[in-house]
Write a protein that holds these residues in place. Structure first.
Motif, PDB file in Angstrom:
ATOM      1  N   SER A  25       9.109  -0.943   2.246  1.00 30.49           N
ATOM      2  CA  SER A  25       7.916  -1.411   2.945  1.00 30.49           C
ATOM      3  C   SER A  25       7.498  -0.346   3.959  1.00 30.49           C
ATOM      4  O   SER A  25       8.326   0.420   4.471  1.00 30.49           O
ATOM      5  CB  SER A  25       8.163  -2.748   3.637  1.00 30.49           C
ATOM      6  OG  SER A  25       9.239  -2.654   4.545  1.00 30.49           O
ATOM      7  N   PHE A  57      -0.632  -7.797  -5.279  1.00 33.21           N
ATOM      8  CA  PHE A  57       0.014  -6.782  -6.105  1.00 33.21           C
ATOM      9  C   PHE A  57      -1.010  -6.074  -6.989  1.00 33.21           C
ATOM     10  O   PHE A  57      -1.999  -6.665  -7.423  1.00 33.21           O
ATOM     11  CB  PHE A  57       1.061  -7.425  -7.022  1.00 33.21           C
ATOM     12  CG  PHE A  57       2.360  -7.750  -6.343  1.00 33.21           C
ATOM     13  CD1 PHE A  57       2.495  -8.928  -5.621  1.00 33.21           C
ATOM     14  CD2 PHE A  57       3.438  -6.885  -6.431  1.00 33.21           C
ATOM     15  CE1 PHE A  57       3.691  -9.234  -4.988  1.00 33.21           C
ATOM     16  CE2 PHE A  57       4.643  -7.184  -5.804  1.00 33.21           C
ATOM     17  CZ  PHE A  57       4.760  -8.360  -5.082  1.00 33.21           C
ATOM     18  N   ARG A 107       2.510  -9.702   8.278  1.00 31.64           N
ATOM     19  CA  ARG A 107       3.879  -9.815   7.770  1.00 31.64           C
ATOM     20  C   ARG A 107       4.133 -11.095   6.997  1.00 31.64           C
ATOM     21  O   ARG A 107       4.774 -11.087   5.980  1.00 31.64           O
ATOM     22  CB  ARG A 107       4.851  -9.742   8.947  1.00 31.64           C
ATOM     23  CG  ARG A 107       5.809  -8.603   8.863  1.00 31.64           C
ATOM     24  CD  ARG A 107       6.570  -8.466  10.115  1.00 31.64           C
ATOM     25  NE  ARG A 107       7.357  -9.656  10.385  1.00 31.64           N
ATOM     26  CZ  ARG A 107       8.181  -9.758  11.416  1.00 31.64           C
ATOM     27  NH1 ARG A 107       8.285  -8.762  12.272  1.00 31.64           N
ATOM     28  NH2 ARG A 107       8.866 -10.853  11.626  1.00 31.64           N
ATOM     29  N   SER A 108       3.663 -12.223   7.470  1.00 30.74           N
ATOM     30  CA  SER A 108       4.002 -13.494   6.821  1.00 30.74           C
ATOM     31  C   SER A 108       2.964 -13.922   5.804  1.00 30.74           C
ATOM     32  O   SER A 108       3.024 -15.010   5.271  1.00 30.74           O
ATOM     33  CB  SER A 108       4.179 -14.573   7.886  1.00 30.74           C
ATOM     34  OG  SER A 108       2.997 -14.703   8.631  1.00 30.74           O
ATOM     35  N   TYR A 109       1.992 -13.077   5.534  1.00 32.37           N
ATOM     36  CA  TYR A 109       0.963 -13.411   4.572  1.00 32.37           C
ATOM     37  C   TYR A 109       1.435 -13.083   3.171  1.00 32.37           C
ATOM     38  O   TYR A 109       2.322 -12.263   2.960  1.00 32.37           O
ATOM     39  CB  TYR A 109      -0.318 -12.627   4.849  1.00 32.37           C
ATOM     40  CG  TYR A 109      -1.155 -13.145   5.998  1.00 32.37           C
ATOM     41  CD1 TYR A 109      -2.531 -12.993   6.000  1.00 32.37           C
ATOM     42  CD2 TYR A 109      -0.572 -13.768   7.088  1.00 32.37           C
ATOM     43  CE1 TYR A 109      -3.305 -13.463   7.051  1.00 32.37           C
ATOM     44  CE2 TYR A 109      -1.323 -14.232   8.144  1.00 32.37           C
ATOM     45  CZ  TYR A 109      -2.694 -14.076   8.117  1.00 32.37           C
ATOM     46  OH  TYR A 109      -3.458 -14.528   9.158  1.00 32.37           O
ATOM     47  N   GLY A 110       0.791 -13.721   2.192  1.00 30.93           N
ATOM     48  CA  GLY A 110       1.079 -13.390   0.808  1.00 30.93           C
ATOM     49  C   GLY A 110       0.628 -11.989   0.473  1.00 30.93           C
ATOM     50  O   GLY A 110      -0.233 -11.412   1.129  1.00 30.93           O
ATOM     51  N   TYR A 111       1.250 -11.445  -0.539  1.00 31.56           N
ATOM     52  CA  TYR A 111       0.964 -10.086  -0.962  1.00 31.56           C
ATOM     53  C   TYR A 111      -0.082 -10.077  -2.078  1.00 31.56           C
ATOM     54  O   TYR A 111      -0.132 -10.978  -2.908  1.00 31.56           O
ATOM     55  CB  TYR A 111       2.214  -9.432  -1.545  1.00 31.56           C
ATOM     56  CG  TYR A 111       3.374  -9.216  -0.614  1.00 31.56           C
ATOM     57  CD1 TYR A 111       3.439  -9.764   0.659  1.00 31.56           C
ATOM     58  CD2 TYR A 111       4.453  -8.431  -1.043  1.00 31.56           C
ATOM     59  CE1 TYR A 111       4.528  -9.546   1.477  1.00 31.56           C
ATOM     60  CE2 TYR A 111       5.541  -8.204  -0.232  1.00 31.56           C
ATOM     61  CZ  TYR A 111       5.572  -8.771   1.029  1.00 31.56           C
ATOM     62  OH  TYR A 111       6.654  -8.550   1.828  1.00 31.56           O
ATOM     63  N   TYR A 134       4.715   0.508   7.257  1.00 31.99           N
ATOM     64  CA  TYR A 134       3.791  -0.028   8.256  1.00 31.99           C
ATOM     65  C   TYR A 134       3.635   0.991   9.356  1.00 31.99           C
ATOM     66  O   TYR A 134       4.617   1.619   9.773  1.00 31.99           O
ATOM     67  CB  TYR A 134       4.325  -1.362   8.817  1.00 31.99           C
ATOM     68  CG  TYR A 134       3.558  -1.871  10.013  1.00 31.99           C
ATOM     69  CD1 TYR A 134       4.117  -1.835  11.289  1.00 31.99           C
ATOM     70  CD2 TYR A 134       2.271  -2.366   9.870  1.00 31.99           C
ATOM     71  CE1 TYR A 134       3.413  -2.289  12.388  1.00 31.99           C
ATOM     72  CE2 TYR A 134       1.561  -2.826  10.972  1.00 31.99           C
ATOM     73  CZ  TYR A 134       2.135  -2.786  12.228  1.00 31.99           C
ATOM     74  OH  TYR A 134       1.428  -3.239  13.312  1.00 31.99           O
ATOM     75  N   TYR A 158       3.786  -1.874   0.217  1.00 31.64           N
ATOM     76  CA  TYR A 158       5.101  -2.066  -0.402  1.00 31.64           C
ATOM     77  C   TYR A 158       5.131  -1.443  -1.787  1.00 31.64           C
ATOM     78  O   TYR A 158       4.111  -1.343  -2.467  1.00 31.64           O
ATOM     79  CB  TYR A 158       5.389  -3.573  -0.576  1.00 31.64           C
ATOM     80  CG  TYR A 158       5.080  -4.419   0.620  1.00 31.64           C
ATOM     81  CD1 TYR A 158       3.813  -4.971   0.805  1.00 31.64           C
ATOM     82  CD2 TYR A 158       6.056  -4.701   1.581  1.00 31.64           C
ATOM     83  CE1 TYR A 158       3.518  -5.758   1.909  1.00 31.64           C
ATOM     84  CE2 TYR A 158       5.770  -5.488   2.680  1.00 31.64           C
ATOM     85  CZ  TYR A 158       4.492  -6.006   2.839  1.00 31.64           C
ATOM     86  OH  TYR A 158       4.202  -6.786   3.935  1.00 31.64           O
ATOM     87  N   TYR A 211       0.136  -3.601   5.792  1.00 30.66           N
ATOM     88  CA  TYR A 211       1.510  -3.484   5.297  1.00 30.66           C
ATOM     89  C   TYR A 211       1.462  -3.107   3.821  1.00 30.66           C
ATOM     90  O   TYR A 211       0.698  -3.703   3.056  1.00 30.66           O
ATOM     91  CB  TYR A 211       2.257  -4.815   5.472  1.00 30.66           C
ATOM     92  CG  TYR A 211       2.422  -5.236   6.914  1.00 30.66           C
ATOM     93  CD1 TYR A 211       1.384  -5.862   7.598  1.00 30.66           C
ATOM     94  CD2 TYR A 211       3.607  -4.991   7.598  1.00 30.66           C
ATOM     95  CE1 TYR A 211       1.519  -6.234   8.920  1.00 30.66           C
ATOM     96  CE2 TYR A 211       3.764  -5.369   8.916  1.00 30.66           C
ATOM     97  CZ  TYR A 211       2.709  -5.987   9.574  1.00 30.66           C
ATOM     98  OH  TYR A 211       2.856  -6.356  10.889  1.00 30.66           O
ATOM     99  N   PHE A 227      12.652  -5.333  -4.644  1.00 33.08           N
ATOM    100  CA  PHE A 227      12.065  -4.630  -3.507  1.00 33.08           C
ATOM    101  C   PHE A 227      12.567  -3.187  -3.461  1.00 33.08           C
ATOM    102  O   PHE A 227      13.758  -2.922  -3.654  1.00 33.08           O
ATOM    103  CB  PHE A 227      12.453  -5.360  -2.226  1.00 33.08           C
ATOM    104  CG  PHE A 227      12.147  -4.625  -0.955  1.00 33.08           C
ATOM    105  CD1 PHE A 227      13.162  -4.025  -0.232  1.00 33.08           C
ATOM    106  CD2 PHE A 227      10.842  -4.542  -0.478  1.00 33.08           C
ATOM    107  CE1 PHE A 227      12.897  -3.360   0.955  1.00 33.08           C
ATOM    108  CE2 PHE A 227      10.570  -3.872   0.705  1.00 33.08           C
ATOM    109  CZ  PHE A 227      11.592  -3.289   1.426  1.00 33.08           C
ATOM    110  N   SER A 275       9.405   0.806   7.169  1.00 29.30           N
ATOM    111  CA  SER A 275       9.964  -0.225   8.035  1.00 29.30           C
ATOM    112  C   SER A 275      11.220  -0.845   7.438  1.00 29.30           C
ATOM    113  O   SER A 275      12.078  -1.313   8.171  1.00 29.30           O
ATOM    114  CB  SER A 275       8.931  -1.308   8.352  1.00 29.30           C
ATOM    115  OG  SER A 275       8.211  -1.665   7.219  1.00 29.30           O
ATOM    116  N   GLU A 276      11.332  -0.844   6.123  1.00 29.20           N
ATOM    117  CA  GLU A 276      12.551  -1.345   5.493  1.00 29.20           C
ATOM    118  C   GLU A 276      12.663  -0.728   4.105  1.00 29.20           C
ATOM    119  O   GLU A 276      11.642  -0.473   3.461  1.00 29.20           O
ATOM    120  CB  GLU A 276      12.501  -2.879   5.394  1.00 29.20           C
ATOM    121  CG  GLU A 276      13.813  -3.526   5.037  1.00 29.20           C
ATOM    122  CD  GLU A 276      13.834  -5.019   5.309  1.00 29.20           C
ATOM    123  OE1 GLU A 276      12.859  -5.565   5.874  1.00 29.20           O
ATOM    124  OE2 GLU A 276      14.847  -5.649   4.942  1.00 29.20           O
TER     125      GLU A 276
END
Lengths: 113, 110
Positions: A48, A104, A98-102, A50, A33, A31, A45, A55-56
């Motif tokens: 994103s 940067f 998806r639910s993991y930390g990013y 994927y 961003y 993923y 934001f 995706s968004e």
């Protein structure tokens, strides 16, 4: 420790010019961003990405913005015709799921004059 | 629109003191992340909390996610000058999007 690499670190461009900001995400992340931070304001934001598609996206991410993953390693943000208000720090990030930390990158400081 | 409000915005305390930073919203988040950001750098992930009521510890830092998944706190025990920095909370909103708070700028004085 794996890291997200962004180039250039600083970019100055004239209003109306196109800019491309480049990012190399962590290799096994899926993923990707883009976020931006105007000086003194919150991190916002933008988009994103994927499976090779957006995706968004936020309302900031209008037709002047586009993203691309041209090969297996790079992830780019293009601003077609820059405006003064596009001046900001742009951060690329990636995550394994998806639910993991990013993670940067260190950011690209874009200044539009 | 989902918003996260952090408090306090600024906090200056002496080395050795304890402190708590809060991150509040009226919205429910599927998960919440805490980051630390140094000047001119990107945010660095400290922790992700996912389950309501979850508590995670990272050395002297304790993170809690509210039971209703609308708020979170960061507690630092025996603060040290190295803890000085900008602490950001960010909630997962939508499929793949983080909403950030405005940050708490923490200064620990020797």
């Amino acid at each position: 420790e794996p890291e997200v690499t962004q180039t250039p670190s600083h970019q100055v461009t004239q209003m109306g010019q196109e800019v491309i900001l480049r990012c190399v995400p962590i290799s096994n992340h899926l993923y990707f961003y883009w976020y931006r931070q105007i000086l003194g304001q919150k991190v916002e934001f933008l988009v994103s990405f994927y499976n090779n598609e957006i995706s968004e996206k936020s309302e900031i991410f209008d037709d002047q913005f586009s993203v691309e993953r041209p090969d297996g390693s790079n992830f780019t943000l293009k601003i077609r015709s820059t405006k003064l208000e596009d001046s900001a720090m742009y951060f690329c990030a990636s995550s394994e799921a998806r639910s993991y930390g990013y993670t940067f990158g260190s950011g690209t400081r874009l200044t539009v004059v | 629109t989902q918003l996260l409000e952090q408090s306090p915005q600024f906090l200056s305390i002496q080395e050795g003191e304890n402190l708590t930073v809060y991150c509040n919203s009226s919205s429910v988040f599927s998960s919440l992340q805490w980051y630390r950001q140094e000047p001119g750098e990107g945010p660095v992930l400290l922790v992700t909390v996912v389950t309501g009521g979850e508590v995670k510890k990272l050395k002297r830092l304790t993170f809690q996610f509210g039971d209703a998944r609308k708020d979170s706190s960061l507690h630092i025990t025996a603060a040290q000058p190295g803890d000085t920095g900008l602490y950001l909370c960010a909630g997962a909103a939508g499929a793949q999007k983080l909403v950030f708070g405005q940050g708490t700028r923490l200064t620990i004085n020797p």
